[in-house]
Motif scaffolding. Structure first.
Motif, short mmCIF file in Angstrom:
data_model
loop_
_atom_site.label_atom_id
_atom_site.label_comp_id
_atom_site.label_asym_id
_atom_site.label_seq_id
_atom_site.Cartn_x
_atom_site.Cartn_y
_atom_site.Cartn_z
N MET A 1 -3.26 8.63 0.56
CA MET A 1 -1.87 8.59 0.12
C MET A 1 -1.69 9.56 -1.04
O MET A 1 -2.42 9.50 -2.02
CB MET A 1 -1.50 7.18 -0.31
CG MET A 1 -1.71 6.13 0.77
SD MET A 1 -1.36 4.46 0.16
CE MET A 1 -1.88 3.51 1.58
N ASP A 3 1.14 9.89 -2.78
CA ASP A 3 2.23 9.43 -3.62
C ASP A 3 1.94 7.98 -4.01
O ASP A 3 1.62 7.15 -3.16
CB ASP A 3 3.55 9.52 -2.84
CG ASP A 3 4.77 9.14 -3.68
OD1 ASP A 3 4.58 8.62 -4.80
OD2 ASP A 3 5.89 9.33 -3.20
N ASP A 4 2.03 7.67 -5.32
CA ASP A 4 1.73 6.31 -5.77
C ASP A 4 2.67 5.28 -5.15
O ASP A 4 2.32 4.10 -5.05
CB ASP A 4 1.83 6.23 -7.30
CG ASP A 4 0.64 6.90 -7.98
OD1 ASP A 4 -0.43 6.98 -7.35
OD2 ASP A 4 0.78 7.35 -9.13
N ALA A 5 3.86 5.70 -4.77
CA ALA A 5 4.82 4.77 -4.19
C ALA A 5 4.55 4.50 -2.72
O ALA A 5 5.17 3.62 -2.12
CB ALA A 5 6.25 5.31 -4.36
N ALA A 6 3.65 5.25 -2.13
CA ALA A 6 3.38 5.09 -0.70
C ALA A 6 2.74 3.74 -0.42
O ALA A 6 1.97 3.21 -1.21
CB ALA A 6 2.46 6.21 -0.23
N SER A 7 3.08 3.17 0.73
CA SER A 7 2.48 1.92 1.16
C SER A 7 2.53 1.85 2.68
O SER A 7 3.40 2.43 3.31
CB SER A 7 3.21 0.72 0.56
OG SER A 7 4.53 0.64 1.06
N GLU A 14 -2.17 -4.78 4.07
CA GLU A 14 -1.39 -3.84 3.29
C GLU A 14 -2.29 -2.93 2.47
O GLU A 14 -3.30 -3.37 1.91
CB GLU A 14 -0.44 -4.59 2.34
CG GLU A 14 0.46 -3.65 1.54
CD GLU A 14 1.42 -4.38 0.61
OE1 GLU A 14 2.36 -3.74 0.11
OE2 GLU A 14 1.23 -5.61 0.41
N GLY A 15 -1.93 -1.66 2.43
CA GLY A 15 -2.71 -0.71 1.65
C GLY A 15 -1.83 0.06 0.69
O GLY A 15 -0.75 0.52 1.05
N ARG A 16 -2.29 0.16 -0.56
CA ARG A 16 -1.59 0.93 -1.58
C ARG A 16 -2.62 1.72 -2.38
O ARG A 16 -3.80 1.38 -2.42
CB ARG A 16 -0.81 0.01 -2.53
CG ARG A 16 0.43 -0.63 -1.91
CD ARG A 16 1.18 -1.47 -2.93
NE ARG A 16 2.40 -2.04 -2.37
CZ ARG A 16 3.56 -1.42 -2.34
NH1 ARG A 16 3.67 -0.19 -2.84
NH2 ARG A 16 4.63 -2.01 -1.81
N ALA A 17 -2.14 2.78 -3.04
CA ALA A 17 -3.04 3.54 -3.90
C ALA A 17 -3.47 2.66 -5.09
O ALA A 17 -2.68 1.83 -5.55
CB ALA A 17 -2.31 4.79 -4.40
N GLU A 33 4.76 1.67 8.65
CA GLU A 33 5.24 2.30 7.42
C GLU A 33 6.69 1.85 7.19
O GLU A 33 7.56 2.12 8.01
CB GLU A 33 5.19 3.82 7.54
CG GLU A 33 3.78 4.38 7.65
CD GLU A 33 3.78 5.90 7.72
OE1 GLU A 33 3.53 6.54 6.69
OE2 GLU A 33 4.06 6.42 8.81
N ASN A 37 6.09 8.10 4.05
CA ASN A 37 4.96 8.30 3.14
C ASN A 37 4.46 9.74 3.21
O ASN A 37 4.55 10.40 4.25
CB ASN A 37 3.81 7.37 3.52
CG ASN A 37 4.10 5.91 3.23
OD1 ASN A 37 4.68 5.60 2.19
ND2 ASN A 37 3.73 5.03 4.15
#
Length: 241
Positions: A1, A3-7, A14-17, A33, A37
């Motif tokens: 990812m 972008d920090d806002a990406a999910s 669920e995956g986030r940075a 999505e 993203n």
């Protein structure tokens, strides 16, 4: 990812940075999505003996440290910027290989932060002997671009073991250690009075493909820019002639 806002949701998880999606072999991935993203997808033909986590034919989200994750993203952005704005640089000898090594080492650090150290830790005496062999190998190949997988293979260990040994004995990663050695090699060449036009060529030969980062690293280590080193060396040569 990128972008920090990406999910996203991968197979219900669920995956986030800061996290990496790691797929080895083939695996079914159902990805949801909820927003657009920005992602970077990197394909490796082979990553044997690098100590990365994950199982074959599975897709997994690997959580890592924020600093290591951001360093990987920065490397990928820099590679894409170079390919977009300076494509001719990619035609220079060994530049592609140096870029590949930069990406691999950035992933190594992110993966190392995500996984525990070797369960069967080698003794410090073994690590010390390995690092001494590593130093000898680097010294014998000064001026050449060294790749961690090739070095580890020559020393008969995995990339992960080599990394752990250098961290234990030198207090820094293989990437940083070899980078410092390469910066010293560049400096020695500049002190011999190379032409001003050849600074970029010298940097490329020693595996520095990002000129801005190279100059900043050189200044941080030596307290002056490569141009200042070269100018002083040429003035010294002129005064002696």
């Amino acid at each position: 990812m990128m972008d920090d806002a990406a999910s996203l949701i991968l197979n219900g998880v669920e995956g986030r940075a800061p996290a990496l999606l790691l797929v080895k072999g083939r695996a079914q991935c159902e990805i949801v999505e909820q927003q657009a993203n920005l992602v970077a997808l990197v394909n490796f033909d082979s990553v044997d003996d690098r100590g990365w986590p994950g199982e074959f034919d599975r897709a997994q989200l690997i959580a890592t440290e924020a600093a290591k994750f951001e360093a990987l993203r920065t490397t990928l952005r820099d590679v894409l910027m170079l390919a977009s704005h300076s494509p001719d640089t990619l035609a220079q000898p060994n530049v592609i290989e140096s870029i590949e090594e930069s990406i691999l080492q950035a992933v190594d650090l992110a993966m190392a932060a995500a996984t525990p150290a070797e369960s069967k830790r080698l003794s410090l005496s073994h690590y010390l002997a390995l690092v001494r062999k590593f130093d000898e190998f680097v010294a014998a190949n000064s001026g050449k671009t060294l790749y961690s997988a090739d070095v580890a293979r020559q020393l008969g260990v995995s990339v992960r073991t080599l990394h752990n040994a250098v961290v234990a004995i030198r207090g820094m990663s293989v990437h940083r250690y070899t980078r410092l050695r390469r910066l010293w090699n560049v400096r020695q060449q500049l002190l011999r009075g190379a032409s001003l036009q050849s600074i970029k060529a010298i940097a490329l030969v020693h595996g520095f493909w990002h000129m801005g980062e190279f100059t900043a690293s050189y200044r941080e280590l030596f307290g002056e820019t490569p141009q200042q080193t070269l100018s002083a060396a040429r003035k010294n040569t002129d005064s002696q002639s």
